[in-house]
Scaffold this motif. Structure first.
Motif, PDB file in Angstrom:
ATOM      1  N   ILE A 604       0.845  -1.185   0.000  1.00 43.61           N
ATOM      2  CA  ILE A 604       0.000   0.000   0.000  1.00 43.61           C
ATOM      3  C   ILE A 604       0.885   1.242   0.000  1.00 43.61           C
ATOM      4  CG2 ILE A 604      -1.651   1.340   1.371  1.00 43.61           C
ATOM      5  CD1 ILE A 604      -2.863  -1.254   2.337  1.00 43.61           C
ATOM      6  N   GLY A 605       0.644   2.145  -0.921  1.00 44.82           N
ATOM      7  CA  GLY A 605       1.377   3.406  -0.963  1.00 44.82           C
ATOM      8  C   GLY A 605       2.458   3.486  -2.018  1.00 44.82           C
ATOM      9  N   LEU A 606       2.828   2.346  -2.649  1.00 44.02           N
ATOM     10  CA  LEU A 606       3.888   2.396  -3.652  1.00 44.02           C
ATOM     11  C   LEU A 606       3.469   3.234  -4.862  1.00 44.02           C
ATOM     12  CD1 LEU A 606       6.643   1.573  -4.750  1.00 44.02           C
ATOM     13  CD2 LEU A 606       5.598  -0.545  -5.626  1.00 44.02           C
ATOM     14  N   LEU A 607       2.232   3.065  -5.322  1.00 47.15           N
ATOM     15  CA  LEU A 607       1.775   3.837  -6.481  1.00 47.15           C
ATOM     16  C   LEU A 607       1.808   5.336  -6.176  1.00 47.15           C
ATOM     17  CD1 LEU A 607       0.615   3.688  -9.354  1.00 47.15           C
ATOM     18  CD2 LEU A 607      -1.671   3.649  -8.344  1.00 47.15           C
ATOM     19  N   ALA A 608       1.437   5.706  -4.945  1.00 52.20           N
ATOM     20  CA  ALA A 608       1.481   7.117  -4.562  1.00 52.20           C
ATOM     21  C   ALA A 608       2.912   7.642  -4.604  1.00 52.20           C
ATOM     22  CB  ALA A 608       0.885   7.304  -3.169  1.00 52.20           C
ATOM     23  N   ASP A 609       3.863   6.837  -4.152  1.00 46.54           N
ATOM     24  CA  ASP A 609       5.261   7.282  -4.159  1.00 46.54           C
ATOM     25  C   ASP A 609       5.766   7.504  -5.585  1.00 46.54           C
ATOM     26  OD1 ASP A 609       5.386   7.203  -1.420  1.00 46.54           O
ATOM     27  OD2 ASP A 609       6.250   5.182  -1.326  1.00 46.54           O
ATOM     28  N   VAL A 610       5.437   6.585  -6.486  1.00 48.53           N
ATOM     29  CA  VAL A 610       5.890   6.737  -7.874  1.00 48.53           C
ATOM     30  C   VAL A 610       5.239   7.968  -8.506  1.00 48.53           C
ATOM     31  CG1 VAL A 610       5.980   5.670 -10.156  1.00 48.53           C
ATOM     32  CG2 VAL A 610       6.266   4.259  -8.107  1.00 48.53           C
ATOM     33  N   ALA A 611       3.939   8.129  -8.288  1.00 50.50           N
ATOM     34  CA  ALA A 611       3.239   9.294  -8.843  1.00 50.50           C
ATOM     35  C   ALA A 611       3.832  10.587  -8.294  1.00 50.50           C
ATOM     36  CB  ALA A 611       1.747   9.214  -8.521  1.00 50.50           C
ATOM     37  N   GLY A 612       4.189  10.604  -7.003  1.00 52.49           N
ATOM     38  CA  GLY A 612       4.780  11.797  -6.412  1.00 52.49           C
ATOM     39  C   GLY A 612       6.141  12.120  -6.997  1.00 52.49           C
ATOM     40  N   ALA A 613       6.948  11.088  -7.255  1.00 50.85           N
ATOM     41  CA  ALA A 613       8.276  11.316  -7.836  1.00 50.85           C
ATOM     42  C   ALA A 613       8.159  11.887  -9.246  1.00 50.85           C
ATOM     43  CB  ALA A 613       9.066  10.011  -7.847  1.00 50.85           C
ATOM     44  N   LEU A 614       7.223  11.373 -10.031  1.00 51.46           N
ATOM     45  CA  LEU A 614       7.042  11.884 -11.394  1.00 51.46           C
ATOM     46  C   LEU A 614       6.543  13.329 -11.372  1.00 51.46           C
ATOM     47  CD1 LEU A 614       5.369   8.784 -13.094  1.00 51.46           C
ATOM     48  CD2 LEU A 614       7.740   9.516 -13.293  1.00 51.46           C
ATOM     49  N   ALA A 615       5.581  13.615 -10.491  1.00 54.18           N
ATOM     50  CA  ALA A 615       5.061  14.983 -10.408  1.00 54.18           C
ATOM     51  C   ALA A 615       6.136  15.945  -9.921  1.00 54.18           C
ATOM     52  CB  ALA A 615       3.848  15.023  -9.473  1.00 54.18           C
ATOM     53  N   TRP A 616       6.955  15.517  -8.973  1.00 53.53           N
ATOM     54  CA  TRP A 616       8.050  16.351  -8.476  1.00 53.53           C
ATOM     55  C   TRP A 616       8.992  16.729  -9.619  1.00 53.53           C
ATOM     56  CZ3 TRP A 616      12.550  14.115  -5.074  1.00 53.53           C
ATOM     57  CH2 TRP A 616      13.431  15.151  -4.745  1.00 53.53           C
ATOM     58  N   GLY A 617       9.191  15.824 -10.557  1.00 54.58           N
ATOM     59  CA  GLY A 617      10.051  16.105 -11.698  1.00 54.58           C
ATOM     60  C   GLY A 617       9.363  16.891 -12.801  1.00 54.58           C
ATOM     61  N   SER A 618       8.128  17.366 -12.540  1.00 51.75           N
ATOM     62  CA  SER A 618       7.351  18.156 -13.508  1.00 51.75           C
ATOM     63  C   SER A 618       7.147  17.409 -14.819  1.00 51.75           C
ATOM     64  CB  SER A 618       8.022  19.514 -13.769  1.00 51.75           C
ATOM     65  OG  SER A 618       8.079  20.276 -12.583  1.00 51.75           O
ATOM     66  N   LEU A 619       7.043  16.092 -14.751  1.00 42.93           N
ATOM     67  CA  LEU A 619       6.797  15.301 -15.949  1.00 42.93           C
ATOM     68  C   LEU A 619       5.302  15.305 -16.265  1.00 42.93           C
ATOM     69  CD1 LEU A 619       9.186  12.302 -15.200  1.00 42.93           C
ATOM     70  CD2 LEU A 619       9.623  14.326 -16.594  1.00 42.93           C
ATOM     71  N   VAL A 620       4.980  15.402 -17.537  1.00 40.14           N
ATOM     72  CA  VAL A 620       3.585  15.492 -17.980  1.00 40.14           C
ATOM     73  C   VAL A 620       3.019  14.085 -18.111  1.00 40.14           C
ATOM     74  CG1 VAL A 620       2.023  16.313 -19.769  1.00 40.14           C
ATOM     75  CG2 VAL A 620       4.088  17.628 -19.203  1.00 40.14           C
ATOM     76  N   ARG A 694     -12.892  12.420 -11.706  1.00 36.60           N
ATOM     77  CA  ARG A 694     -12.831  13.352 -12.842  1.00 36.60           C
ATOM     78  C   ARG A 694     -12.471  14.709 -12.269  1.00 36.60           C
ATOM     79  NH1 ARG A 694     -18.542  11.801 -15.849  1.00 36.60           N
ATOM     80  NH2 ARG A 694     -18.213   9.542 -15.922  1.00 36.60           N
ATOM     81  N   ALA A 695     -11.351  15.243 -12.706  1.00 35.51           N
ATOM     82  CA  ALA A 695     -10.867  16.493 -12.122  1.00 35.51           C
ATOM     83  C   ALA A 695     -10.025  17.248 -13.129  1.00 35.51           C
ATOM     84  CB  ALA A 695     -10.042  16.214 -10.865  1.00 35.51           C
ATOM     85  N   GLN A 696      -9.877  18.543 -12.900  1.00 38.97           N
ATOM     86  CA  GLN A 696      -8.975  19.351 -13.719  1.00 38.97           C
ATOM     87  C   GLN A 696      -7.570  18.805 -13.584  1.00 38.97           C
ATOM     88  OE1 GLN A 696      -9.960  21.931 -15.614  1.00 38.97           O
ATOM     89  NE2 GLN A 696      -7.931  22.448 -16.368  1.00 38.97           N
ATOM     90  N   ASP A 697      -6.945  18.505 -14.703  1.00 40.10           N
ATOM     91  CA  ASP A 697      -5.594  17.950 -14.650  1.00 40.10           C
ATOM     92  C   ASP A 697      -4.651  18.962 -14.016  1.00 40.10           C
ATOM     93  OD1 ASP A 697      -3.540  16.131 -15.093  1.00 40.10           O
ATOM     94  OD2 ASP A 697      -2.992  17.101 -16.978  1.00 40.10           O
ATOM     95  N   GLN A 698      -3.880  18.501 -13.055  1.00 42.86           N
ATOM     96  CA  GLN A 698      -2.925  19.372 -12.398  1.00 42.86           C
ATOM     97  C   GLN A 698      -1.784  18.538 -11.838  1.00 42.86           C
ATOM     98  OE1 GLN A 698      -4.216  20.606  -8.223  1.00 42.86           O
ATOM     99  NE2 GLN A 698      -6.200  20.372  -9.234  1.00 42.86           N
ATOM    100  N   ARG A 699      -0.702  19.194 -11.590  1.00 48.83           N
ATOM    101  CA  ARG A 699       0.493  18.527 -11.095  1.00 48.83           C
ATOM    102  C   ARG A 699       0.216  17.896  -9.726  1.00 48.83           C
ATOM    103  NH1 ARG A 699       5.680  21.670  -9.236  1.00 48.83           N
ATOM    104  NH2 ARG A 699       7.280  20.048  -9.248  1.00 48.83           N
ATOM    105  N   GLY A 700       0.508  16.598  -9.590  1.00 46.87           N
ATOM    106  CA  GLY A 700       0.373  15.913  -8.314  1.00 46.87           C
ATOM    107  C   GLY A 700      -1.008  15.365  -8.024  1.00 46.87           C
ATOM    108  N   LEU A 701      -1.912  15.385  -8.999  1.00 49.79           N
ATOM    109  CA  LEU A 701      -3.289  14.946  -8.763  1.00 49.79           C
ATOM    110  C   LEU A 701      -3.344  13.481  -8.324  1.00 49.79           C
ATOM    111  CD1 LEU A 701      -6.403  15.562  -9.145  1.00 49.79           C
ATOM    112  CD2 LEU A 701      -6.139  14.547 -11.406  1.00 49.79           C
ATOM    113  N   LEU A 702      -2.739  12.579  -9.091  1.00 50.41           N
ATOM    114  CA  LEU A 702      -2.801  11.158  -8.766  1.00 50.41           C
ATOM    115  C   LEU A 702      -2.071  10.868  -7.452  1.00 50.41           C
ATOM    116  CD1 LEU A 702      -3.709   8.340  -9.614  1.00 50.41           C
ATOM    117  CD2 LEU A 702      -1.560   8.104 -10.888  1.00 50.41           C
ATOM    118  N   TRP A 703      -0.969  11.572  -7.206  1.00 54.29           N
ATOM    119  CA  TRP A 703      -0.234  11.385  -5.947  1.00 54.29           C
ATOM    120  C   TRP A 703      -1.116  11.715  -4.747  1.00 54.29           C
ATOM    121  CZ3 TRP A 703       1.334  15.850  -3.011  1.00 54.29           C
ATOM    122  CH2 TRP A 703       1.989  15.528  -1.824  1.00 54.29           C
ATOM    123  N   ARG A 704      -1.832  12.821  -4.803  1.00 50.64           N
ATOM    124  CA  ARG A 704      -2.682  13.207  -3.683  1.00 50.64           C
ATOM    125  C   ARG A 704      -3.778  12.171  -3.440  1.00 50.64           C
ATOM    126  NH1 ARG A 704      -1.831  18.120  -6.182  1.00 50.64           N
ATOM    127  NH2 ARG A 704      -0.573  19.545  -4.939  1.00 50.64           N
TER     128      ARG A 704
END
Length: 759
Positions: A604-620, A694-704
């Motif tokens: 539990i939480g691994l997907l959040a960590d990966v999503a956070g790392a990608l968002a931190w790198g400002s990857l689209v 369904r949400a406005q796309d923004q940096r860190g959405l999936l991580w949150r």
């Protein structure tokens, strides 16, 4: 289509004839030094229409005796009245003329075209010079008043391009705006594409002259019933004439907007003091410096200067087919305007889009259509330049096409764009916003062709969607939406909603729930873009009842239950290990971005960590698929960022896994308007709880979202993430720590946690 030089000659001949008549009357009245007859307004421009009124002023020096002025005036005016001349006359001394211009904006604009007719020529020329001088001196003070007058006129007369009964003179884009453009040029503050603006105005004058001739009276209103006779006088077809008038109005309106934008920039700049004369009183030898506007890069080949999007120095339109779409999407999403020179360059030299379009071009087009109200000025600039026709050659079929129904506020093309603006505000209500905005743009594309425009439009939309590179099922869905875009309002208002047969028939034609939700939003967007009366509370209520009944009927069908996703067997990973963790990372470059694969021990939480790392790198992040196989968690990410350094990404992921960085500080929440939609899908899976976001796309959405679930002890068994235009659509399959679907209480808690995290 127009009378051209012959009509212009006729206007001049009428003006010259009136000049001769006035000169003779003035001479017979004994007019001499200190008095003059001057023409103003349309007569001053030598543009008398067959039934124009004649704007003329008897001007005199203040020293001339009042009795003498009155005697001459009466001896000039009375013969004209007796002859039936429609006279708009005045008697003023030169000081009163200037005061009238100072007090009355319309008088000031009319005096800019002041022309000597008879009498003291020196007096006339001095007055004209003074009027121009006053106008230029007071321009900064008077231009806001002129702009406000234009807004008032728009409220009263509408737009020439869209009004059901346009006024050739007063409607926005009409003759009055052409005169205003001349007045703006006279300020010396801005320049205008003079030849083009005057050419459009001359064509409108030709049409107005023909209208006077056909109706045998003075009128500027182009009623639909007059089109056949007017078209015959101009050797045109009624439809061709209607389109041409609206095209002229649209172009004049566009030139006006460009000019007023430049005026706004001028008015925002403070007046500069005289350069080169410092307080010492001695001349300075230093040259004045001019600060160049800052060029801010926004995307590949795209930059911002002030409030406009331009091309960068290294941009090459012939070698970058997607550049025009990138310019449009970036400008609309950031609320900027496209510089006219940039639009013109793209129209002239942009390379053709590939057939079919690649996924990047398709995403850019969807982002543009889903950008909301900011779409309008961007689309208009590119449409006027000819860029839109390069994307959609079929657009020419509806461009400037008047609607057959008087209730429509806009021409068919502009109605379709306005409908996209309406749809953009309702993206949360559908799972495929990309299909929604494309179908909305194309829903009336069949108008102007023979046959039912819905049926014809579906065929055209199918070809366009195929050319855009949509998958076959999506092409069929877009075509179906276009074919059935009138189904719901017609059934709701013409059929008995209490009759089960009505619900069965509509539900059968719609076919599935996802199509129903798309059709419901398309129906509302279409109606709202038509006119307020087209989406009354009564009509909205009927459609809502029909949609609810059809939704209930479709949910009864077993084929609408979603099967659990089947994930591929896990192949051995060739990625690099992340130091200190049982995680491997692989990066591959694709034709339009990058693909990343992360494999690690399921927890539990691994997907959040990966999503956070990608968002931190400002990857689209454009898409993600995550799943579990044999105790291993796999996530595959589709990125819009082409240059991803594996070492840098592995370093960021290690720091996140080590809890060595506070992502809350790196990824501040920005909120969303409208708020995110987070709802469970009850019938989606028998073995997991399915939640759709369904949400406005923004940096860190999936991580949150995933971090909120991890903190609640909820495991994300699989994730299916897509970014469709400006909206993220994330579907999460959730289980508890025993691998079972969540209890009702746990579902409510998980949904609440996600909503809180994203709000």
């Amino acid at each position: 289509m127009t009378l051209g030089a012959s009509a212009a000659d006729a206007r001049r001949r009428r003006s010259v004839a009136m000049d001769h008549q006035l000169r003779e009357l003035f001479a017979a009245a004994g007019g001499d030094e200190g008095l003059a007859l001057v023409a103003v307004g349309g007569y001053g421009r030598s543009e008398l229409a067959p039934h124009s009124d004649v704007d003329v002023v008897l001007v005199h020096d203040p020293s001339v005796e009042a009795d003498r002025v009155e005697s001459i005036a009466n001896r000039v005016w009375y013969p004209l009245w007796d002859a039936g001349v429609d006279l708009d006359h005045a008697v003023r001394d030169t000081r009163q003329m200037r005061q009238a211009a100072a007090d009355d904006l319309r008088a000031a604009v009319g005096m800019l075209d002041l022309r000597h007719v008879a009498g003291d020529e020196q007096l006339s020329h001095a007055l004209r010079s003074a009027a121009l001088s006053d106008w230029r001196r007071d321009a900064r003070r008077r231009l806001p008043e002129l702009a406000a007058a234009g807004l008032d006129r728009a409220e009263r007369f509408g737009e020439l391009a869209h009004s059901a009964v346009p006024d050739l003179k007063e409607s926005v884009g009409g003759l009055r705006d052409g005169v205003v453009l001349r007045a703006l040029v006279a300020t010396w503050l801005v320049d205008v594409p003079h030849a083009e603006a005057e050419g459009c105005r001359a064509e409108l004058l030709d049409i107005r002259d023909a209208l006077h001739t056909v109706t045998e009276r003075r009128t500027n209103r182009l009623a639909p019933d007059l089109l056949p006779d007017l078209a015959a006088a101009l050797t045109a077809t009624p439809e061709g004439l209607a389109r041409h008038v609206r095209a002229l109005g649209r172009r004049v309106s566009h030139l006006s907007l460009l000019t007023w934008r430049r005026i706004d920039q001028v008015l925002e700049r403070p007046r500069r003091r005289a350069i080169g004369w410092p307080p010492t009183g001695r001349p300075s030898r230093r040259r004045p410096t001019t600060r160049r506007p800052e060029l801010v890069p926004l995307d590949r080949g795209v930059a911002r200067v002030g409030g406009e999007v331009v091309l960068t120095a290294d941009a090459s339109p012939p070698d970058d087919p997607g550049l025009s779409l990138r310019v449009a999407a970036v400008a609309a999403e950031q609320g900027l305007l496209v510089a006219p020179s940039t639009a013109g360059r793209l129209a002239r030299s942009a390379g053709p889009l590939p057939e079919p379009w690649d996924s990047d071009a398709r995403r850019l087009f969807v982002r543009l259509l889903a950008s909301g109200a900011a779409l309008l000025p961007v689309w208009e600039e590119l449409d006027q330049a000819g860029v839109v026709q390069r994307w959609l050659p079929e657009w020419e079929g509806v461009r400037h096409l008047p609607s057959a129904a008087a209730i429509h506020r806009y021409t068919v093309d502009w109605h379709s764009v306005q409908a996209c603006v309406e749809a953009a505000g309702r993206l949360r209500r559908v799972s495929r916003p990309d299909l929604l905005v494309v179908a909305t743009l194309l829903h009336d594309i069949g108008k102007g062709h023979r046959g039912d425009h819905s049926v014809v439009g579906a065929e055209i939309a199918s070809k366009i969607a195929t050319r855009m590179g949509f998958a076959s099922p999506d092409v069929e869905r877009i075509a179906a939406l276009v074919a059935r875009h009138l189904l719901l309002p017609e059934a709701a208002t013409r059929r008995d909603l209490e009759d089960p047969a009505t619900i069965d028939a509509v539900a059968s034609e719609v076919g599935e729930l996802s199509t129903l939700e798309l059709l419901a939003v398309l129906t509302e967007s279409d109606a709202r873009a038509t006119a307020p009366a087209a989406w009354s509370s009564w009509r909205a209520g009927l459609v809502s009842r029909l949609v609810a009944a059809c939704e209930a009927r479709l949910r009864e069908r077993p084929e609408d239950r979603r099967p659990d996703p089947v994930e591929p067997a896990l192949a051995p990973s060739d990625g690099s290990p992340v130091a200190g963790h049982p995680v491997r990372l692989a990066v591959a470059t694709t034709s339009d971005g990058s693909r990343i694969r992360v494999v690690g021990d399921d927890r539990i939480g691994l997907l959040a960590d990966v999503a956070g790392a990608l968002a931190w790198g400002s990857l689209v992040i454009r898409g993600c698929r995550a799943y579990s196989i044999d105790g291993r968690a796999v996530s595959e990410w589709d990125l819009g960022s082409p240059a991803v350094d594996p070492a840098t990404l592995a370093h960021r992921l290690r720091r996140v896994l080590d809890n060595d960085v506070r992502l809350d500080d790196r990824l501040p929440a920005t909120g969303s308007d409208p708020p995110p939609l987070v709802e469970p899908i009850d019938t989606a899976s028998p073995s997991a709880t399915v939640v759709e976001i369904r949400a406005q796309d923004q940096r860190g959405l999936l991580w949150r979202a995933c971090r909120a679930l991890a903190r609640a002890g909820v495991d994300v068994r699989s994730a299916h993430v897509d970014t469709l235009g400006p909206q993220a659509v994330d579907v999460l399959y959730l289980v508890d720590d025993a691998g079972r679907p969540l209890s009702p209480e746990a579902v409510a808690s998980a949904v609440s946690a996600i909503r809180s995290a994203l709000s």
